[in-house]
Design an enzyme around this catalytic site. Structure first.
Site, short mmCIF file in Angstrom:
data_model
loop_
_atom_site.label_atom_id
_atom_site.label_comp_id
_atom_site.label_asym_id
_atom_site.label_seq_id
_atom_site.Cartn_x
_atom_site.Cartn_y
_atom_site.Cartn_z
CG HIS A 197 -1.93 -1.12 1.15
ND1 HIS A 197 -2.24 -1.91 2.25
CD2 HIS A 197 -2.68 -1.60 0.13
CE1 HIS A 197 -3.15 -2.81 1.89
NE2 HIS A 197 -3.43 -2.64 0.62
NE ARG A 255 -6.27 0.04 0.77
CZ ARG A 255 -5.99 -0.69 1.84
NH1 ARG A 255 -5.30 -0.18 2.84
NH2 ARG A 255 -6.42 -1.95 1.92
CB ALA A 326 2.03 1.09 8.65
#
Length: 447
Positions: A197, A255, A326
């Site tokens: 991402h 993303r 994350a």
């Protein structure tokens, strides 16, 4: 100042520009990203009942927001926090509607632009040009990471081999570093990818940190020496190269990949919903404009297809798959797509427990661990489920720091502690591969 403009200046002016420009961070002019995030806010909202969840879904459906945690409105549930990025023109409206519905919330970040500029830090100098000066405590754009990979390959040929598994949608090479002592053809292998991402910058920072530590501590640290002697590590610092570059140059919170959709203007696919395992089922979207868009078909993204092809080819020796994400401070393993225990649950659970214990020993940071479906949320088409289904017995996804205070904007000052503790966890997982898991012993531990 661009190169053509510089050429019009005399030598003395050029020298001055070089000195001044060397002190300006990458992608920063007067403001980074042309000040596009000024006044934007991050809300942390906690619905405490099913009724509040439904009200919040309605509100966030009418006010266009960027979901940070969870990834979409459908994944919200009571007493679980929801982090959303809200554009400056919509913040007052959201404040008013949340108060009207009496839904608990607070503003985590009151001016997103300021936090972006703090994250990459206006340093007086950024040492990135050669390996001897390369600064592992700053975030690096794609071109610098790739140049660093070439330098690792050139400077440590006895332990490093660099290769490409394919090309991205926009034609960029998908580089991988193989780490390990040569001469043992049938070594067990570990795959680690980062930057699936684009906005999760701490991922690529960790992959670089891992390579640095592995190479610098070989022959000095007994654990790392044993790991590199007996295992091969395949490290992919930036999986989603197109998206990562876009997150530096255009949209810090991008993303997905950057593939085009012929029916919609929206671009990109969630590379962690595009794998051929329960594809486009629960926890993934079939709409191209959503952040969790699964793609038009499994492995539609050339990045996913290339890595899947490589892993399939080497699956007999591939014993662990690790993907670095994350944020949430979690260590997840299959299944993502259903609530069920994997056949080798005891061994994997034990490995996860050892990993989070090792991580905690560095700075006392606590990670939750468990099956992705119950620990985080249900999602289909994920890489860990695919890896596990394709015969890789240990498949993990890390969600690194933090739990939301900085979110995707983890400051550079926290790169070192985050990577140091994560390295301990990865070493613990890899060390476990060199021992035979005693399922009977584990079963006793978890009765």
């Amino acid at each position: 100042m661009d190169l053509d403009h510089r050429r019009t200046f005399g030598a003395s002016v050029l020298l001055t520009c070089v000195i001044v420009c060397s002190n300006v961070p990458y992608a920063a002019g007067a403001y980074q990203y042309n000040n596009r995030y000024a006044g934007d806010q991050i809300f942390r909202i906690t619905p405490t009942s099913d009724a509040e969840v439904r009200a919040l879904q309605k509100i966030l459906g009418e006010i266009k927001v960027d979901f940070w945690q969870p990834n979409s409105a459908s994944l919200m549930h009571q007493n679980a926090t929801v982090d959303v990025h809200v554009k400056r023109n919509d913040t007052q409206d959201l404040h008013a509607r949340l108060k009207l519905e009496k839904i608990k919330y607070r503003v985590f970040i009151s001016n997103l632009q300021n936090e972006i500029e703090k994250q990459t830090g206006y340093r007086s100098s950024r040492k990135r040009r050669s390996e001897s000066q390369y600064d592992y405590e700053v975030y690096h754009p794609l071109e610098e990471i790739q140049n660093w990979m070439f330098e690792m390959n050139r400077s440590r040929p006895e332990l490093v081999t660099m290769f490409s598994v394919g090309k991205s949608y926009e034609g960029r090479p998908l580089y991988v570093l193989q780490l390990g002592k040569r001469g043992r053809p049938q070594k067990k292998s570990v795959w680690i990818d980062c930057g699936v991402h684009a906005r999760e910058w701490i991922g690529p920072a960790f992959c670089q940190w891992f390579v640095k530590e592995a190479l610098s501590s070989y022959k000095y640290d007994s654990v790392m020496t044993r790991l590199l002697n007996h295992l091969n590590f395949f490290i992919m610092p930036v999986f989603n190269v197109d998206g990562y570059r876009f997150s530096w140059n255009t949209d810090r919170f991008w993303r997905k990949t950057r593939s085009k959709n012929h029916k919609f203007h929206c671009r990109g696919v969630d590379a962690n919903r595009n794998w051929k395992v329960k594809w486009c089922d629960e926890g993934a979207s079939s709409h191209p404009c959503d952040d969790t868009y699964c793609g038009p078909f499994p492995e539609s993204e050339p990045e996913v297809k290339a890595v899947a092809k490589f892993l399939r080819k080497h699956k007999k020796r591939m014993k662990a798959y690790i993907s670095i994400h994350a944020y949430a401070q979690m260590l997840l393993y299959p299944y993502s797509y259903k609530y069920a225990a994997i056949p080798n649950f005891n061994c994997v659970e034990s490995a996860a427990q050892n990993a989070v214990t090792a991580l905690h020993s560095a700075y006392g940071v606590r990670y939750r661990y468990g099956p992705a479906s119950t620990t985080l949320y249900v999602s289909s088409g994920s890489s860990i489920d695919w890896a596990y289904r394709n015969g890789i017995p240990y498949a993990f996804a890390f969600e690194l720091r933090d739990t939301g205070h900085f979110g995707f904007l983890l400051p550079e000052s926290l790169i070192k502690p985050t990577c140091t503790e994560t390295l301990r966890a990865v070493k613990a997982i890899a060390s476990g591969l060199l021992k035979k898991c005693n399922t009977e012993k584990n079963r006793f531990l978890y009765i």
